[in-house]
Design an enzyme around this catalytic site. Structure first.
Site, short mmCIF file in Angstrom:
data_model
loop_
_atom_site.label_atom_id
_atom_site.label_comp_id
_atom_site.label_asym_id
_atom_site.label_seq_id
_atom_site.Cartn_x
_atom_site.Cartn_y
_atom_site.Cartn_z
N ASN A 389 8.17 -49.63 -79.82
CA ASN A 389 7.87 -49.03 -78.53
C ASN A 389 7.29 -47.62 -78.69
OD1 ASN A 389 7.81 -48.16 -75.90
ND2 ASN A 389 9.79 -48.99 -75.37
N ASP A 390 8.13 -46.65 -78.94
CA ASP A 390 7.65 -45.27 -79.01
C ASP A 390 6.51 -45.11 -80.03
OD1 ASP A 390 9.42 -44.32 -77.14
OD2 ASP A 390 10.98 -43.89 -78.61
#
Lengths: 649, 96
Positions: A389-390
């Site tokens: 994600n990040d």
């Protein structure tokens, strides 16, 4: 001058250095590790001869027990458990060092310098031991992953540090009893280590583990100064310390964090550090434009020539390595060039993803570092994200106000088509919404990564018709535009919470109430007894903006009516509407009475973010199909909603 | 004199270690860490010496504990590193 022992020591150090040198390539690293082991065996045998302990039973018992435990641990550990294993070993290293330093202190006959280094060894060793046990406990799920803040957190750290400094001075200047000082150092180094790691969140673990890795070396090194044959400890411990330091630096850079922030307990989840709220209308143009122009994503995947797969911690959690590998091989057999993009902080420790993929026999030539995969992604046909994600969030380059701005990311957004196999659309640990998810070329396959990958495998094989993704995938959901939902609603209930008070959104709530009423809809406001910070908090705020109190309903009045409600608008409320209170036994809120907004036909939620409320329980409502979640400042979001409603007439 | 030599050795080793380890590819950073766990087990050398000098039973027990812990690191660290490193296969090796 040159004793045979010194010669052996130098030889051993040479072996260690040569071994580390061989670690610079995966081809030679296995040999390098063996060379290091030979050096260690030499060092142990030499020391046993030199210290004349060959006939001591207790020594042999210690060596045998340690060896047996080491063999057992290394054989029993699963690859997914490697982070906690490394953390545990860090702790053992620290413990062995403070024990040795304590023994040398009690032995007596030390100079001020060696008194100082021994005290330092106890401090660093104790911090490493207790800190590593906390880290291992968090990673193993024995302790809660969330940062724990004690009352007066920094004063614990300050007081224990002050006592340790005083005791060290007492030792060096030989004031007071050695035993007492040693005891104080032992106790307060452990307190310090515990207090310092207990407030580190799960996402900062790669940094913490690297740092403790470094400490475990430093502890051994300083313990060596006071020992007759300490040169080996000093040199090797120092190398270990340097190694941990390098990894710490790499992790910090890759996560866009400063080491001091972690040490001072500034966690990644900082309210207020959120990106600018997305206007709710943003969803509308996206959905209209989502009509694929040209080939569908399934066709693109089948015909792809260049594919990048980007794994993250979610892959580890879903244990989807094998499916990742199979997908890679299947695509290759169809003529595609497949690369795996490994972000330095993907996972829970440096190199985590590499280990998991190596375990399922993915050749390491295909595992690319950041720069290589980004070069590969330019002109790539498909990027497949598996539980990351990040590290793929373009907000890191686009949104200067977000905590991750400036963090290097894998540019999945450069590929022609992006497939996201993540569990849900929640923000990652940095708490920043992933702007990638809003791109037109992104197709989301939500749910368990194993299932999503199995689906992709089927699609590529062409054995199955492309089925719509997991039930919660965006296109499977009904219309999710808040304004449209409200326009067609007959009965609307608004649920305010403390977040409304924080955002000072009462005025906007009132505007919404009046707008809906003027359109002939039935509008009520449901107030939970504990919404806000005092009994009746919400009622006061609503009264303040002249909302007639007839509209304010208590929980018991409204709760059985929710099935007849078309739309519920939640403004800054979380725990009090969390259906987990009815369904999830074992959570802290289980059994708490909540507003049953889950029973309404649609729910629109205006909360700052998706993080759990004070109870720390994830809100299960957020992921339901009939729920629309609008993150950001409630006042701004409601303002935008009112505008949209006005325009829509 | 001895202390100066040791401090110099500490600094020199840190610099050399820094240089050597910067060259380790991030691909194998996890095995690197567990390998460093094994090397931090060098404390076993100190534990052996301290236990040899210990007279009191309590000190001998502490020495025993130190030997056990350090030895777990040495043996466990090297074995687990070996286990991991062997999983990293090149395409050539896999096909042959």
């Amino acid at each position: 001058m040159l004793s045979p022992f010194l010669v052996v020591q130098i030889l051993c150090i040479g072996l260690f250095i040569y071994g580390i040198r061989l670690m610079n390539s995966p081809e030679t690293a296995v040999t390098g590790n063996l060379v290091g082991a030979v050096g260690m065996a030499g060092a142990i045998i030499m020391t046993m001869v030199e210290a004349q302990v060959l006939t001591m039973g207790v020594v042999w018992a210690g060596l045998l027990v340690g060896t047996a435990l080491g063999v057992w641990l290394s054989a029993a550990v699963k690859m997914i458990q490697m982070p906690q294993m490394v953390a545990l070993f860090n702790g053992f290293g620290g413990a062995a060092s403070f024990l040795v330093a304590t023994l040398t202190l009690l032995e007596g006959g030390l100079t001020p310098f060696t008194l100082f280094t021994s005290a330092l060894a106890i401090v660093v060793g104790g911090v490493t031991f207790s800190g590593s046990l906390v880290a291992a406990g968090k990673l193993h799920g024995v302790l809660h992953q969330r940062p724990v803040h004690l009352k007066g957190h920094n004063s614990y750290l300050f007081v224990s540090a002050a006592i340790m400094v005083l005791s060290t001075l007492g030792l060096v200047f030989q004031v007071g009893s050695v035993v007492l000082h040693a005891l104080l150092l032992l106790v307060f180094s452990h307190v310090f280590g515990y207090v310092f790691t207990i407030r580190v969140g799960g996402a900062d673990m790669p940094i913490t583990i690297s740092l403790l890795n470094s400490f475990s070396g430093v502890a051994g090194s300083v313990a060596g100064f006071a020992l007759p044959n300490g040169a080996l400890l000093v040199v090797v411990g120092s190398i270990v310390g340097a190694s941990g330091l390098i990894l710490t630096q790499i992790m910090c850079r890759a996560m866009n964090r400063h080491l001091m922030d972690i040490l001072l307990g500034k966690t990644t989840m900082q309210p207020g550090a959120k990106p600018a709220p997305q206007a709710p209308q943003a969803e509308q143009p996206k959905q209209e434009a989502a009509k694929p122009q040209g080939p569908s994503w399934e066709e693109r995947l089948r015909s792809a020539k260049k594919v990048a797969i980007i794994p993250g911690y979610g892959m580890a959690l879903a244990q989807a390595q094998l499916q990742v590998k199979q997908l890679g091989e299947l695509l290759e057999s169809r003529g595609a060039e497949v690369r795996f993009g490994i972000h330095p902080v993907a996972g829970r420790m440096p190199g985590h993803m590499n280990v998991l993929l190596a375990e399922v026999d993915v050749p390491y030539e295909k595992l690319c570092e950041l720069d290589d995969i980004n070069a590969f992604l330019e002109g790539a046909d498909v990027a497949i994200i598996v539980g990351a994600n990040d590290v793929v969030n373009p907000a890191a380059i686009e949104l200067p106000d977000t905590p991750i701005y400036g963090m290097p990311i894998i540019r999945a957004d450069l590929a022609e088509q992006v497939l996201v196999c993540n569990y849900d659309t929640k923000p990652g640990y940095a708490g920043v919404d992933n702007s990638l998810y809003n791109l037109e070329k992104v197709h989301m396959l939500l749910g368990d990564a194993k299932d999503s990958l199995a689906q992709l495998l089927e699609i590529v094989k062409g054995e199955a018709e492309p089925v719509p993704a997991a039930p919660s995938a965006p296109e499977a959901a009904p219309a999710k535009d808040p304004a449209a939902l409200l326009k067609s609603a007959q009965r609307v209930v608004i649920v305010p919470g403390y977040g409304m008070a924080l955002a000072q959104a009462q005025g906007q709530v009132k505007m919404l109430v009046e707008l809906l009423q003027s359109a002939g809809k039935q509008v009520e406001i449901a107030v939970h007894p504990v919404a806000g910070r005092m009994p009746g908090h919400m009622n006061v705020l609503m009264a303040e903006v002249d909302i007639p109190y007839e509209l304010l309903l208590e929980m018991d009045q409204i709760n059985h009516q929710f099935p007849e409600v078309d739309v519920v608008v939640v403004v800054g409320a979380n725990d009090v509407i969390n259906p987990a209170a009815n369904t999830h036994e074992g959570t802290p809120i289980y059994g708490m009475p909540v507003l049953n907004v889950v029973e309404a036909k649609s729910v629109i939620i205006y909360n700052l973010d998706r993080s759990p409320g004070y109870a720390g329980v994830e809100n299960t409502l957020y992921d339901m199909d009939h729920c629309v979640f609008v993150p950001g400042d409630a006042a701004a979001s409601l303002q935008a909603l009112v505008q949209a409603l006005k325009i829509a007439g | 004199m001895r202390e100066v030599v040791l401090v110099l050795a500490f600094v020199g080793a840190a610099l050399l270690g820094y240089k050597l380890i910067s060259e380790v590819p991030s691909l194998i950073h996890t095995p690197l860490m567990s390998g460093m766990n094994a090397l931090s087990g060098i404390t076993v050398v100190g534990a052996l010496t301290a236990t040899g000098l210990a007279l009191a039973t309590g000190s001998k027990l502490a020495g025993f504990a130190a030997i056990v812990l350090a030895m777990i690191n040495v043996v466990g660290g090297f074995l687990v590193t070996h286990r991991m490193l062997r999983m990293f296969k090149s395409e050539r090796r896999r096909n042959s």
